[in-house]
Motif scaffolding. Structure first.
Motif, short mmCIF file in Angstrom:
data_model
loop_
_atom_site.label_atom_id
_atom_site.label_comp_id
_atom_site.label_asym_id
_atom_site.label_seq_id
_atom_site.Cartn_x
_atom_site.Cartn_y
_atom_site.Cartn_z
N GLY A 104 0.74 -1.25 0.00
CA GLY A 104 0.00 0.00 0.00
C GLY A 104 0.77 1.30 0.00
O GLY A 104 0.18 2.35 0.31
N TYR A 105 2.06 1.30 -0.35
CA TYR A 105 2.76 2.58 -0.52
C TYR A 105 2.40 3.16 -1.88
O TYR A 105 2.39 2.45 -2.90
CB TYR A 105 4.28 2.40 -0.39
N ILE A 106 2.12 4.46 -1.90
CA ILE A 106 1.65 5.14 -3.11
C ILE A 106 2.46 6.42 -3.32
O ILE A 106 2.63 7.22 -2.40
CB ILE A 106 0.15 5.48 -2.99
N LYS A 132 -2.66 8.08 4.65
CA LYS A 132 -1.86 8.99 5.46
C LYS A 132 -0.60 9.37 4.71
O LYS A 132 -0.08 8.59 3.89
CB LYS A 132 -1.51 8.38 6.82
N VAL A 133 -0.13 10.58 4.96
CA VAL A 133 1.08 11.07 4.30
C VAL A 133 2.29 10.60 5.09
O VAL A 133 2.44 10.93 6.27
CB VAL A 133 1.07 12.61 4.20
N LEU A 144 4.77 10.70 -0.65
CA LEU A 144 4.58 9.27 -0.41
C LEU A 144 3.41 9.08 0.54
O LEU A 144 3.39 9.65 1.63
CB LEU A 144 5.85 8.66 0.18
N LEU A 145 2.44 8.27 0.13
CA LEU A 145 1.26 7.96 0.93
C LEU A 145 1.27 6.49 1.31
O LEU A 145 2.00 5.69 0.73
CB LEU A 145 -0.03 8.27 0.15
N LYS A 146 0.40 6.14 2.28
CA LYS A 146 0.27 4.73 2.69
C LYS A 146 -1.19 4.47 2.98
O LYS A 146 -1.87 5.25 3.65
CB LYS A 146 1.11 4.46 3.94
N ILE A 147 -1.71 3.34 2.44
CA ILE A 147 -3.04 2.88 2.79
C ILE A 147 -2.91 1.51 3.45
O ILE A 147 -1.93 0.79 3.24
CB ILE A 147 -3.97 2.78 1.56
N LYS A 254 14.41 7.62 -5.36
CA LYS A 254 15.38 8.08 -4.37
C LYS A 254 14.69 8.87 -3.26
O LYS A 254 15.00 8.72 -2.07
CB LYS A 254 16.45 8.91 -5.06
N ILE A 255 13.73 9.71 -3.63
CA ILE A 255 12.99 10.50 -2.64
C ILE A 255 12.19 9.58 -1.73
O ILE A 255 12.17 9.75 -0.50
CB ILE A 255 12.08 11.51 -3.34
N VAL A 256 11.53 8.57 -2.31
CA VAL A 256 10.75 7.61 -1.52
C VAL A 256 11.65 6.88 -0.53
O VAL A 256 11.32 6.74 0.66
CB VAL A 256 10.05 6.60 -2.46
N GLU A 257 12.79 6.42 -0.99
CA GLU A 257 13.71 5.70 -0.10
C GLU A 257 14.24 6.59 1.00
O GLU A 257 14.39 6.16 2.15
CB GLU A 257 14.85 5.11 -0.93
N ASP A 258 14.53 7.86 0.67
CA ASP A 258 15.00 8.81 1.68
C ASP A 258 13.94 9.02 2.76
O ASP A 258 14.25 9.05 3.96
CB ASP A 258 15.34 10.15 1.04
N ILE A 259 12.70 9.20 2.34
CA ILE A 259 11.61 9.43 3.29
C ILE A 259 11.46 8.24 4.23
O ILE A 259 11.30 8.39 5.45
CB ILE A 259 10.29 9.72 2.55
N LEU A 260 11.53 7.04 3.67
CA LEU A 260 11.36 5.83 4.49
C LEU A 260 12.54 5.61 5.43
O LEU A 260 12.36 5.19 6.57
CB LEU A 260 11.17 4.61 3.59
#
Length: 454
Positions: A104-106, A132-133, A144-147, A254-260
């Motif tokens: 569910g990562y979006i 959620k953001v 990046l969102l998550k459901i 890269k942005i997604v991985e940084d956020i996580l």
């Protein structure tokens, strides 16, 4: 090309949400981002390769995989009736998003979800989820969102560096919550600079039809790989006229991985300022039409330590050809601090390859006045004949960009001395948003000036 860009308007494709502040004499304009094992790396090993083996451009398999991984994103905000205590929900805007993992990562655009109180995601099968953001990066317009869901269809990241001009692509979006739609086209250009923020000036351009509401949707190659996040169009009407732009997948990933992993974006920089070699004045006598001419090397940067010098022309990084500045910024935007890149430079007719360790880009955006600042080095402070201050790195608005304040030192904000960007953040966090803000500048010639914004 410059004339064409001046005649058109760059418009983001979803609900535009903007914050603004005002100078004394003019209004600000805004134009419109832990463990990472949850994000699969590129194409899974069990991915069907039949399309790659076909000499015909058959979109059916890629489309079938893509439509189920693209969602509709609804941005809602809480509203209050001024004549009663009742509250309600108002639609702020809509857009699209791309599922990038089965849990569910979006990925979507930051401007789609900005200022949202609630986010609703609708899958292609019409199932609804509240999202959620997890994090966002306004500079690159990626969020990046998550459901809370499992076993979802998703799109694997492709390598956007391998995308070729003329290659067939699909643009997949869910703009009207009527299930996903697919259009086809080709890649028209890479590393396209729209004259916007330097951090988002390296787009993939396509002629696949994209319209408002497709923000955050997928740009997919015929193998069903995600190679871009559709973000903007160039149009005088706000609707598609043949030009659409996507953030490359390598940058989005890269942005997604940084956020996580880190909770925010880790931006690495070479530590140079430069211009496209072909656009230099004739009196500089630079007989090269492609590459990035290094006009300045920042003290203490990885570029300085590696031996890059003013006057060098960068024409390749890690075997990626660098023809213009957006090629450089786009590639470096997919890297992190402490990554080492091989930079090939042309110096006095001879080529040299230098290993540059990227340094961290530490800045703070003073949105109230439309400026971005970074910590100043001892050499920069000495040059401006001041003992403390932060350095202006760029303007955030067209007005402040036109002022060409790069290198100017800010010594005080609201009559309080500043020594680093932490001081700036602390001072601004304590002030009331309705209060005027005063800033003391010292330009590179040592001249001191004070301005007040209201």
């Amino acid at each position: 090309m410059k004339k064409i860009v001046s005649l058109v308007m760059v418009s983001m494709l979803g609900g535009f949400l903007s914050l603004g502040s005002y100078l004394i004499f003019f209004d600000e304009e805004l134009i419109i981002v832990e463990d990472t094992s949850g994000i699969p790396e590129y194409t899974p090993v069990n991915f069907n390769k039949r399309m790659a083996e076909s000499s015909m451009a058959d979109f059916t398999e890629a489309a079938n995989k893509s439509v189920h991984a693209v969602v509709h994103v609804k941005n809602m905000a809480v509203t209050r009736n001024p004549f009663s205590s009742r509250t309600g929900m108002a639609l702020q805007g809509t857009g699209s998003g791309v599922i990038i993992s089965p849990d569910g990562y979006i990925v979507t655009n930051n401007h789609v979800i900005q200022n949202a109180n609630k986010l609703q995601v609708t899958l292609n099968n019409n199932q609804n989820y509240m999202a959620k953001v997890i994090g966002s990066d306004p500079k690159t317009d990626i969020a990046l969102l998550k459901i809370d869901a499992e076993d979802l269809d998703y799109l694997p990241f492709g390598n956007s560096n391998n995308a070729q001009i003329g290659e067939w692509v699909l643009a997949v979006g869910n703009p009207f919550n009527l299930t996903s739609t697919v259009t086809a086209g080709i890649i028209s250009a890479k590393s396209r600079d729209l004259g916007m923020d330097a951090n988002v000036s390296s787009f993939i351009q396509t002629d696949a039809a994209i319209n408002p509401g497709n923000s955050g949707g997928a740009l997919v190659n015929i193998h069903g790989e995600l190679i871009g996040i559709n973000t903007a169009i160039t149009s005088q009407t706000g609707s598609y006229v043949g030009y659409a732009f996507a953030v490359p997948s390598n940058n989005a990933r890269k942005i997604v991985e940084d956020i996580l992993e880190f909770g925010d974006v880790q931006q690495g920089i070479l530590g140079i300022r430069g211009l496209q070699a072909g656009k230099l004045p004739a009196e500089m006598e630079v007989d090269v039409s492609e590459g990035v001419y290094v006009s300045e090397v920042e003290a203490g940067s990885g570029a300085e330590k590696a031996g890059i010098k003013s006057g060098d022309i960068i024409n390749q990084i890690d075997n990626v050809e660098i023809r213009k500045f957006s090629d450089l910024s786009g590639y470096i935007g997919s890297k992190r601090p402490d990554d080492v890149v091989k930079v090939k430079v042309l110096r006095n007719g001879n080529e040299k390859t230098l290993n540059v360790r990227l340094t961290k880009y530490e800045v703070y955006q003073i949105k109230e006045i439309g400026l971005e600042v970074s910590n100043a080095t001892a050499e920069e402070l000495k040059k401006s004949k001041v003992e403390n201050g932060v350095k202006i790195t760029r303007g955030l608005t067209p007005q402040m960009q036109s002022e060409q304040l790069y290198g100017t030192i800010i010594t005080e904000i609201d009559n309080v001395p500043v020594r680093n960007i932490n001081d700036v953040q602390r001072i601004l966090s304590r002030r009331d948003a309705s209060d005027p803000i005063s800033v003391t500048f010292v330009n590179p010639n040592g001249e001191k000036q004070k301005y007040v914004w209201r």
